[in-house]
Scaffold this active site. Structure first.
Site: not given
Ligand SMILES: [Zn+2]
Length: 857
Positions: A128, A260-261, A263-264, A297, A300, A319
């Site tokens: 992303e 930060g992270a 969400e795959n 995450e 998501h 988001e």
């Molecule tokens: Zn997010």
């Protein structure tokens, strides 16, 4: 062959569906650090007759072969430019076909950490927003969704991708993800990793294997992340009725990560600082953040993955909603009042600042040059506030009916803000035409309130104005939900909270049949992201601070008192006694919850004071602001020395450390008291605490106090000796000595630190630790000699060549430059122009810097 103009903007209005439908993508990776081979077999069907097939992918992709149904197309029909590969319609069948490409890429040379890269010998991905195009040629846009089948060949022991594992044997792994997804949700990880594992059974009985993957030896710091994951999965079932939908859920911690992270699908990849925690290395704040981001995450999976965004203009669809959901989660896990107040503090510090400067943009922008520059506080935090307002307007029941409809109607879709608003209209019957301005217009509305009292009737008159923002000079009135309650002269509530809906530029509301004139408590819970001004004196604020039943409004009354004192002090006027008296009564009130009292005791930061001064039409002087804040804090400490000292002793938590809400809240009050006492005890308490504290929360707080007084040297040396090999602790070590330094020393300290061998600046966390630490030292960054600007500009230029995303994001340190005095403005502008003049500057940084320069023109 055409060269794409790097300054070309993309426009929302130009959206067209992709002319091909994808039914499957099969990827095969032969991993090697500097020559990874990627085979991609994409099954395509033309949507509406003949069209050119345009695939994203440019520099860095070495095309080895390209076949259509097994046959190479004629070279004259294949066109490559810097950012795309096009196959002319003439070379394509008019029925379903498979395009198979083989490319070679060099993960070891990828310092931008977009696409496939290496971090400490581990392969990992970040796709992303547009990273997948650095892995292979592909229609890299969120509305192109398909099923992925992935084969990984590598000698590394752990090989992960999205979905469910099909086959695992030494040297090979095969993964299949049954849920169609866009390429930005693709992920691959390969490395020598160890897992903390658990299981979760969903409400409908699916047994899910859970793993948190870390470097061998770090397992003892991954347990909290696992607990947080299980809590999140349960919460999303209970509150939103959303269950997990695969047989495995993997989380991987990685040291080099821009975000930060991520969400795959089924394989979340995290910056290691948002996974790893132990009492000795992480603070209460770190634990809370880990819990929130793991939840974010995970959430998501429904709001982002099952329902994704049609295009990147809709980023706040996933988001804003997911931030709103993680805020609700944290409120349920911890103190809801404290969470709300902290969220508002963050919103004001980051989003209001953005909204009032050259980088202002709507939650749903209508154009951009580089989408990576739009992962902003406006898209995330304001995106969440907008949803909070919607919930106020349609009520809790309306909100939950709308969300059920959203999941029913759009599961599997790439959706838009229009789709989102439509489900609210359909579920509640409410017309949201005017509400939509919250998504399409930038800027923070200014709400002014006047009051009138006559014959038992209280009239509240409101006016709203939204100041101009870049490209949006005039804005229509918005719907503003204003939560109001009334408090009688004796402190009792005479009218419970109700939502006033303001829809006009000027509007009044009446409260009738009142016995005595009440005090209005306005914008309770911060019901709308606006700046409220009202004609109110310090006595009334002190009354609200003492009596308001709404915790946010109560805190806000104290905040306003503090800001009023601080802005006067910063302008050379005498002030503060009223605030010191009022706050004394609150901190002595043991019935108020400790974390709430801690928030009330913490003075607004320099940046917030500067923002308030600017909003009142003054030019903020960073040195005067810093001095004002120090002065007020010292006077608070002197006036309330006994109470504070008593709190400091009583809030000590006995026994082994726990990151749970209750002990963490006690520590927060203890630390707030310490921060004030430190102004008058010469650092004695901090020095003792640093020596005896068994947890990083208190050690860090003590260290910060010591650095403020210029007494940090030996404590810093002890941390360095103990944690030299712990990246996350050393990041804090870098940050705190610049952030808490006396402003006059901040740049010199930053310069020294930048010269250290362990300042491995290509690591995003380490770079942010130092440059972000300086940016957070308001008077240090804005040093009158321009040294803070020059130091930052030099490093941004250097970082831009390696990692444009990080350089662009950190350039926001300059975003408030137009509000300062002519000397600082000239120096900041010169620094920005120096960056802009850099040959080969990335599109990311160029866009940011030119927007900021334009603001001063
Ligand atoms: Zn997010």
């Amino acid at each position: 062959m055409t060269q794409t103009d790097a300054t070309d903007a993309q426009y929302l209005a130009d959206y067209r569906p992709y002319p091909f439908i994808l039914s499957e993508t099969r990827l095969t990776f032969d991993l090697s650090p500097d020559a990874t081979q990627v085979q991609a077999a994409i099954s395509l069907t033309p949507r509406n007759g003949a069209a050119d097939l345009v695939l994203d992918g440019g520099r860095g992709l070495d095309l080895v072969s390209l076949l259509i149904d097994g046959t190479a197309p004629d070279a004259s029909h294949v066109i490559r430019d810097a950012e795309t590969l096009t196959i002319r319609a003439a070379a394509l069948p008019d029925r379903p076909f498979t395009l198979t490409s083989v490319v070679r890429i060099d993960p070891s040379a990828n310092t931008a950490f977009e696409g496939l890269y290496l971090s400490n010998g581990m392969f990992c991905t970040q796709c992303e927003a547009e990273g997948f195009r650095h892995i292979t040629f592909y229609p890299d846009r969120p509305d192109v969704m398909t099923v992925f089948h992935v084969t990984i060949r590598s000698g590394l022991p752990v090989l992960l991708s999205n979905g469910n594992p099909l086959r695992q044997k030494p040297g090979l792994a095969e993964w299949h993800d049954p849920w169609p997804k866009p390429a930005y949700l693709f992920a691959l990880v390969a490395g020598d990793l160890a897992a903390v594992s658990d299981r979760f059974t969903t409400a409908s009985g699916r047994d899910v294997a859970l793993n948190v993957w870390v470097r061998p030896g770090d397992q003892d710091r991954a347990g909290f992340a696992m607990e947080s994951l299980i809590k999140s999965m349960r919460w999303d079932e209970q509150v939103y009725g959303r269950e997990y939908d695969l047989d495995v859920f993997n989380i991987v911690a990685v040291d080099d990560f821009n975000m930060g992270a991520m969400e795959n699908k089924g394989l979340n990849i995290f910056n290691s600082k948002l996974v790893l925690a132990s009492p000795e290395t992480a603070t209460d704040g770190d634990y809370e953040r880990i819990e929130a981001v793991i939840a974010h995450e995970y959430f998501h999976n429904w709001t982002g993955n099952r329902i994704t965004c049609r295009d990147w203009f809709q980023l706040c669809l996933k988001e804003g909603l997911t931030v709103f959901r993680d805020q609700q989660f944290t409120s349920d896990m911890r103190s809801a009042a404290v969470k709300r107040i902290s969220d508002v503090q963050t919103l004001r510090a980051r989003q209001f600042r953005e909204d009032q400067g050259p980088l202002a943009h709507p939650p749903r922008p209508d154009h951009y040059q580089e989408i990576n520059n739009f992962y902003t506080a406006t898209v995330y935090e304001k995106g969440a506030e907008v949803i909070g307002m919607l919930k106020h307007l349609v009520g809790d029941d309306g909100y939950s009916r709308a969300l059920d409809l959203y999941f029913d109607r759009h599961d599997g879709d790439a959706a838009t803000i229009e789709d989102w608003l439509q489900v609210f209209q359909d579920a509640t019957g409410r017309d949201l035409t005017q509400f939509k301005y919250w998504y399409t217009d930038a800027g923070t509305p200014r709400l002014t309130m006047a009051e009138d009292w006559q014959d038992g009737v209280l009239t509240l008159r409101f006016t709203q104005v939204t100041p101009p923002t870049p490209g949006q000079p005039d804005k229509p009135a918005r719907v503003i939900p204003i939560a109001v309650g009334l408090i009688g002269p004796n402190g009792d509530e005479v009218a419970a909270t109700q939502i006033l809906e303001m829809t006009e530029a000027h509007q009044e509301f009446r409260f009738k049949n009142l016995g005595a004139r009440p005090v209005a408590s306005v914008l309770r819970g911060f019901s709308a992201p606006v700046v409220l001004s009202r004609d109110i004196d310090d006595d009334t604020r002190a009354f609200l601070l003492a009596h308001d039943s709404d915790p946010f409004a109560r805190w806000e009354a104290g905040r306003d008192l503090a800001l009023s004192a601080l802005t006067q002090l910063a302008r050379g006027q005498a002030a503060g006694d009223g605030y010191i008296g009022a706050i004394g009564r609150l901190i002595a009130d043991d019935s108020a919850d400790p974390a709430f009292r801690a928030l009330c005791l913490t003075l607004p930061g320099d940046e917030e004071i500067a923002t308030r001064l600017a909003a009142e039409g003054h030019i903020p002087d960073p040195d005067a602001i810093h001095a004002a804040r120090s002065d007020l804090a010292r006077r608070m400490a002197e006036a309330h020395q006994d109470t504070l000292s008593d709190i400091y002793d009583r809030m000590a938590v006995e026994g082994p450390y726990s990151p749970d809400a209750e002990p963490a809240e006690k520590r927060s009050l203890r630390i707030a008291a310490l921060g004030l006492l430190n102004r008058i005890d010469g650092g004695d308490r901090a020095s003792v605490l640093f020596g005896v504290a068994g947890n990083m929360t208190e050690r860090m707080a003590a260290l910060t106090c010591l650095i403020r007084l210029g007494r940090g040297e030996s404590a810093l040396a002890m941390i360095e000796e103990q944690f030299a090999d712990n990246r996350l602790v050393m990041d804090k070590w870098f940050t705190v000595q610049v952030m808490a330094a006396p402003p006059a020393d901040a740049v010199a300290i930053a310069r020294d630190l930048a010269g250290r061998r362990d300042f491995d600046w290509k690591n995003p966390n380490r770079f942010r630790a130092l440059l972000g630490g300086l940016a957070a030292n308001h008077a240090g960054f804005h040093a009158a000699d321009g040294s803070g600007y020059d130091f930052t500009a030099d490093w941004l230029i250097r970082m831009d060549a390696a990692n444009p995303q990080i350089a662009a994001r950190m350039s926001t340190a300059f975003e408030t430059w137009p509000r300062y005095d002519p000397n600082r403005r000239a120096k900041a502008l010169a620094a920005l122009e120096q960056i802009a003049a850099q040959p080969g500057l990335s599109k990311n940084t160029r866009e940011m810097v030119s927007r900021m320069i334009a603001a001063g023109a």
